[in-house]
Design a protein around this motif. Sequence first.
Motif, PDB file in Angstrom:
ATOM      1  N   VAL A  53       1.054  -1.431  -0.025  1.00 11.59           N
ATOM      2  CA  VAL A  53      -0.116  -0.206   0.127  1.00 11.59           C
ATOM      3  C   VAL A  53       1.028   1.353   0.008  1.00 11.59           C
ATOM      4  N   GLU A  54       0.892   1.796  -1.227  1.00  9.29           N
ATOM      5  CA  GLU A  54       2.183   2.933  -1.368  1.00  9.29           C
ATOM      6  C   GLU A  54       1.375   4.157  -2.053  1.00  9.29           C
ATOM      7  N   ASN A  56      -0.849   6.288  -2.291  1.00  9.52           N
ATOM      8  CA  ASN A  56      -2.810   5.289  -2.683  1.00  9.52           C
ATOM      9  C   ASN A  56      -2.850   4.349  -3.480  1.00  9.52           C
ATOM     10  N   HIS A 343       0.325  -6.433  10.542  1.00 12.73           N
ATOM     11  CA  HIS A 343       1.033  -5.259  10.484  1.00 12.73           C
ATOM     12  C   HIS A 343       1.209  -4.580  12.590  1.00 12.73           C
ATOM     13  N   SER A 345       1.998  -1.095  14.246  1.00 15.02           N
ATOM     14  CA  SER A 345       2.469   0.763  14.416  1.00 15.02           C
ATOM     15  C   SER A 345       3.288   0.558  15.646  1.00 15.02           C
ATOM     16  N   SER A 383      -2.676  -4.761   5.863  1.00 15.32           N
ATOM     17  CA  SER A 383      -1.778  -3.155   4.837  1.00 15.32           C
ATOM     18  C   SER A 383      -2.332  -2.174   6.279  1.00 15.32           C
ATOM     19  N   LYS A 385      -2.974   1.782   6.269  1.00 16.03           N
ATOM     20  CA  LYS A 385      -1.980   3.109   6.805  1.00 16.03           C
ATOM     21  C   LYS A 385      -3.193   4.350   6.608  1.00 16.03           C
ATOM     22  N   ASP A 386      -3.071   5.555   7.321  1.00 15.01           N
ATOM     23  CA  ASP A 386      -3.720   6.150   7.490  1.00 15.01           C
ATOM     24  C   ASP A 386      -5.228   5.857   8.180  1.00 15.01           C
TER      25      ASP A 386
END
Length: 407
Positions: A53-54, A56, A343, A345, A383, A385-386
């Motif tokens: 996931v990069e 968008n 995943h 964080s 993944s 993201k945001d």
Amino acid sequence: MELYQNVYLRSFNKVLEVVSEMSVLVNLFDPDYTPQRTTLSGHMTSVIACLQVEDNYVITGGCDKTIRVYNLVNKRFLLQLSGHDGEVWALKYAHGGILVSGSTDRTVRVWDIKKGCCTHVFKGHNSTVRCLDIVEYKNIKYIVTGSRDNTLHVWKLPKESSVPDHGEEHDYPLVFHTPEENPYFVGVLRGHMASVRTVSGHGNIVVSGSYDNTLIVWDVAQMKCLYILSGHTDRIYSTIYDHERKRCISASMDTTIRIWDLENIRNNGECSYATNSASPCAKILGAMYTLRGHRALVGLLGLSDKFLVSASVDGSIRCWDANTYFLKHFFDHTQLNTITALHVSDEVLVSGSEGLLNIYDLNSGLLVRSDTLSGADNVWNVSFKDNTLVAAVERDKRNLLEILDFS
């Protein structure tokens, strides 16, 4: 006055980012909150080998020999990239829509998502390309590929401008059948005695892990071996090069995780010299730390600023302090089998296994969402993201991409 306005705007935007992030975490950790869920069709075969996931983009590689690209913002399928003659086992996003893949067909391919095509085909490996990474050193991006032929190959990433925007179809891909004719080929790194399973790097330093039970630390700018790290007693399945702490982390079938100090190599074990290719190479017998507790193969590692996370086929997950390596959290659920996706964080851990996708709050160490994707037979990759959780899953013998929006 304009200076103060700019400072104020930057501060205000930073506050908005923090508030937005906190809002997402509140929703994520609230089991009563229902995220917006989008389900998209996936690959035609059962296994999704890799997910990125990069920028968008959501990009998946599968055993149906294809790469599928989705728009993360619009949550729509964009295009399918075809060309490999074998299963796609490795993917790495470079920049600006440029993607690199490795396959059981022994080739490395460079793709341009914006053009919707393969631009370059690199041949040279004699067996499956099992893993790859892209590193940048002195403004040169290097593709480093690891193979079941026991070697790593190093290539320079082609510039986008090397393929005309309005070229004819026959202008690309540019196929290089041998390394000798390939202007992007840098060289071969030899030293492993068995299949290269994992590769991780940053800058000019790359770490490879092999089924020969060793790791090798390479300098790709000088194309030489720096250290052979030995101590594992079985195959190595995962490595992380922690460049900020100048350490290497490895996970193995021997059930352990090992931490190696690359800044002061003598903090590990006994040091001797071994002949590797044409140059001497320091051989390290033993690691700085050995983390124990798993009961079977440790196949997955994840690293954030605060946590090192390890996952095993025994169904357990261990969260260690990323600086001291003390055990912080331990998750062992009897209903879980092999952990297939991970995943991490500083706040969130997402894990996937047969039939389950779980979400943990790493501040409290609590499981906050279980069976998040009810009905999934297998969770292949995850993944976050945001505000968006992406999972490649199998349900009723169909592969699907699940997108959960927690904003």
